[in-house]
Design a protein around this motif. Structure first.
Motif, short mmCIF file in Angstrom:
data_model
loop_
_atom_site.label_atom_id
_atom_site.label_comp_id
_atom_site.label_asym_id
_atom_site.label_seq_id
_atom_site.Cartn_x
_atom_site.Cartn_y
_atom_site.Cartn_z
N GLU A 169 61.56 31.20 30.97
CA GLU A 169 61.82 29.79 31.29
C GLU A 169 62.32 29.63 32.71
N GLU A 170 63.22 30.53 33.14
CA GLU A 170 63.75 30.46 34.50
C GLU A 170 62.65 30.71 35.52
N ILE A 171 61.76 31.64 35.23
CA ILE A 171 60.65 31.91 36.14
C ILE A 171 59.74 30.69 36.24
N ARG A 172 59.49 30.03 35.10
CA ARG A 172 58.64 28.84 35.11
C ARG A 172 59.28 27.71 35.91
N ILE A 173 60.57 27.51 35.71
CA ILE A 173 61.26 26.46 36.46
C ILE A 173 61.21 26.76 37.95
N THR A 174 61.46 28.01 38.30
CA THR A 174 61.43 28.41 39.70
C THR A 174 60.05 28.22 40.30
N ARG A 175 59.01 28.55 39.54
CA ARG A 175 57.64 28.37 40.02
C ARG A 175 57.34 26.89 40.24
N THR A 176 57.81 26.04 39.32
CA THR A 176 57.59 24.60 39.45
C THR A 176 58.28 24.06 40.70
N LYS A 188 59.89 41.57 41.95
CA LYS A 188 60.49 42.82 41.52
C LYS A 188 60.70 42.82 40.01
N HIS A 189 61.13 41.69 39.48
CA HIS A 189 61.33 41.55 38.04
C HIS A 189 60.01 41.72 37.28
N TYR A 206 68.36 29.70 44.30
CA TYR A 206 68.89 30.93 44.91
C TYR A 206 70.12 31.41 44.14
N CYS A 207 71.04 30.49 43.88
CA CYS A 207 72.26 30.87 43.15
C CYS A 207 71.94 31.26 41.71
N ARG A 208 71.03 30.53 41.06
CA ARG A 208 70.71 30.83 39.66
C ARG A 208 70.05 32.19 39.50
N VAL A 209 69.20 32.56 40.45
CA VAL A 209 68.44 33.80 40.34
C VAL A 209 69.13 34.98 41.03
N ILE A 210 69.66 34.74 42.22
CA ILE A 210 70.23 35.83 43.02
C ILE A 210 71.73 35.98 42.79
N ARG A 211 72.44 34.87 42.67
CA ARG A 211 73.90 34.90 42.53
C ARG A 211 74.31 34.09 41.30
N PRO A 212 74.02 34.58 40.09
CA PRO A 212 74.33 33.79 38.88
C PRO A 212 75.80 33.48 38.72
N TRP A 213 76.66 34.38 39.18
CA TRP A 213 78.10 34.13 39.08
C TRP A 213 78.50 32.94 39.95
N LEU A 214 77.86 32.79 41.13
CA LEU A 214 78.13 31.65 42.00
C LEU A 214 77.56 30.37 41.41
N PHE A 215 76.40 30.49 40.76
CA PHE A 215 75.78 29.34 40.10
C PHE A 215 76.71 28.77 39.04
N SER A 239 62.42 32.75 49.79
CA SER A 239 61.95 34.10 50.10
C SER A 239 62.74 35.13 49.30
N LYS A 240 64.06 34.92 49.19
CA LYS A 240 64.89 35.82 48.38
C LYS A 240 64.52 35.72 46.90
N VAL A 241 64.33 34.50 46.42
CA VAL A 241 63.96 34.31 45.01
C VAL A 241 62.60 34.91 44.72
N PHE A 242 61.65 34.70 45.60
CA PHE A 242 60.30 35.23 45.41
C PHE A 242 60.31 36.75 45.32
#
Length: 335
Positions: free
Chosen positions: A244-251, A221-222, A126-135, A213-216
């Motif tokens: 790569e990020e999408i693949r990691i998230t899918r995994t 959208k992306h 969630y942080c990596r995809v939605i809130r990268p600054w927080l990540f 759900s937020k990441v999906f």
């Protein structure tokens, strides 16, 4: 988990009689399948741990959680599962009361740690995809280690409290062929079981559902934006997510899905058994419970190999080594 009482003895004895009077087909199929699951969980997760140590690329903060999950599954496969197939082989619990307490505690502890780790993975995505600054701000190696230590301490305190206070104890359940937490008082059983269910199940699953759900939605959208840009040849905007990020998230989403498919029925069975309070469910339902718990520890390495190309390539590299090792063992001269 269920309250203790005289009414519980007959169901336990009935389930024990069923366990001892299994047909040859049931005896062989149950034992063989469980040992196979045990070996898959042990070898698969040991390979994940070995890959983590061999390849520095896997030592980022996200893969640290995956490593912790693999360690938890290795512990389950070495400390807990062999005792279960030992019961399936022998037809009864021949270990001491202390071993029963340690076994039951370990099963609950590792289940708690695994689910909380998956919730942390969901928050990580969630942080990596939605809130990268927080990540970038919070997800350091120190934070990952601290969060995992906090999860382990929380699990130990929550599960140890009933034992320290004398509210409960561990007892062999002849239907689940494992040791379960029992309470002396039925009211305490319902209150504490409900509290554990809230902390161990409801809260982490709420975090997982919210985060993914937020990441999906953002990933979808992306993809639409990226597809539209390719079709129109317009530079609408740079994609926010790398492939790569999408693949990691899918995994990681597949890990959550696999874990949920295994554990949601387990929680339903546990809740039903706790509410009825008389251990009256059919043996096959209890057996499904213990098999699903064990399968959840064996499927993650398979998911990594199917969905994550980097893990898959590492598996391929390690396969010749494993084959050579097995061949050397086979060629050892026997006296």
């Amino acid at each position: 988990m269920a309250s203790n009482g005289t009414s519980h003895e007959n169901p336990y004895k009935e389930l024990m009689l069923i366990l001892k009077s299994r047909s040859t087909a049931e005896y062989v199929s149950e034992t063989f399948l469980y040992i196979l699951i045990n070996l898959m969980a042990l070898l698969g997760n040991l390979m994940v741990c070995l890959i983590f140590f061999k390849n520095p690329r896997f030592r980022c903060v996200t893969y640290l959680y995956i490593f912790a999950l693999a360690v938890s599954d290795v512990a389950m496969a070495t400390l807990c599962m062999p005792l279960v197939w030992g019961v399936l082989l022998i037809g009864e619990w021949r270990y001491s009361t202390l071993v029963c307490a340690m076994h039951g505690f370990a099963v609950l502890f590792l289940a708690f740690v695994s689910l909380q780790t998956i919730a942390l993975l969901a928050f990580n995505r969630y942080c990596r995809v939605i809130r990268p600054w927080l990540f970038r701000r919070i997800f350091t190696r120190q934070f990952v280690v601290f969060s995992l230590i906090l999860v382990a301490i929380s699990a130990a305190v929550l599960l140890g409290l009933p034992l320290i206070t004398g509210w409960g104890f561990f007892h062999f359940h002849s239907g689940k062929i494992t040791c379960v937490l029992e309470f002396h008082n039925q009211t305490t059983d319902k209150i504490y079981t409900g509290f554990l269910g809230l902390v161990i199940v409801v809260l982490p699953f709420s975090v997982i559902i919210f985060c993914y759900s937020k990441v999906f939605l953002l990933v979808q959208k992306h993809r639409r934006r990226f597809s539209f840009r390719d079709c129109s040849n317009r530079n609408i905007s740079a994609p926010r997510l790398s492939i790569e990020e999408i693949r990691i998230t899918r995994t990681l989403f597949a890990i959550v899905l696999g874990f949920s498919l295994c554990w949601v029925p387990v929680f339903v069975i546990e809740f039903t058994d706790s509410v009825t309070g008389n251990h009256s469910l059919p043996r096959r339902v209890y057996l499904l419970n213990v098999f699903l718990v064990s399968i959840s520890g064996a499927i993650n390495p398979i998911i990594y190999g199917i969905l994550n190309r980097t893990f898959r390539m590492e598996y391929y590299r390690m396969w010749p080594v494993c084959c050579t090792f097995a061949s050397n063992l086979r060629d050892v001269p026997r006296e």
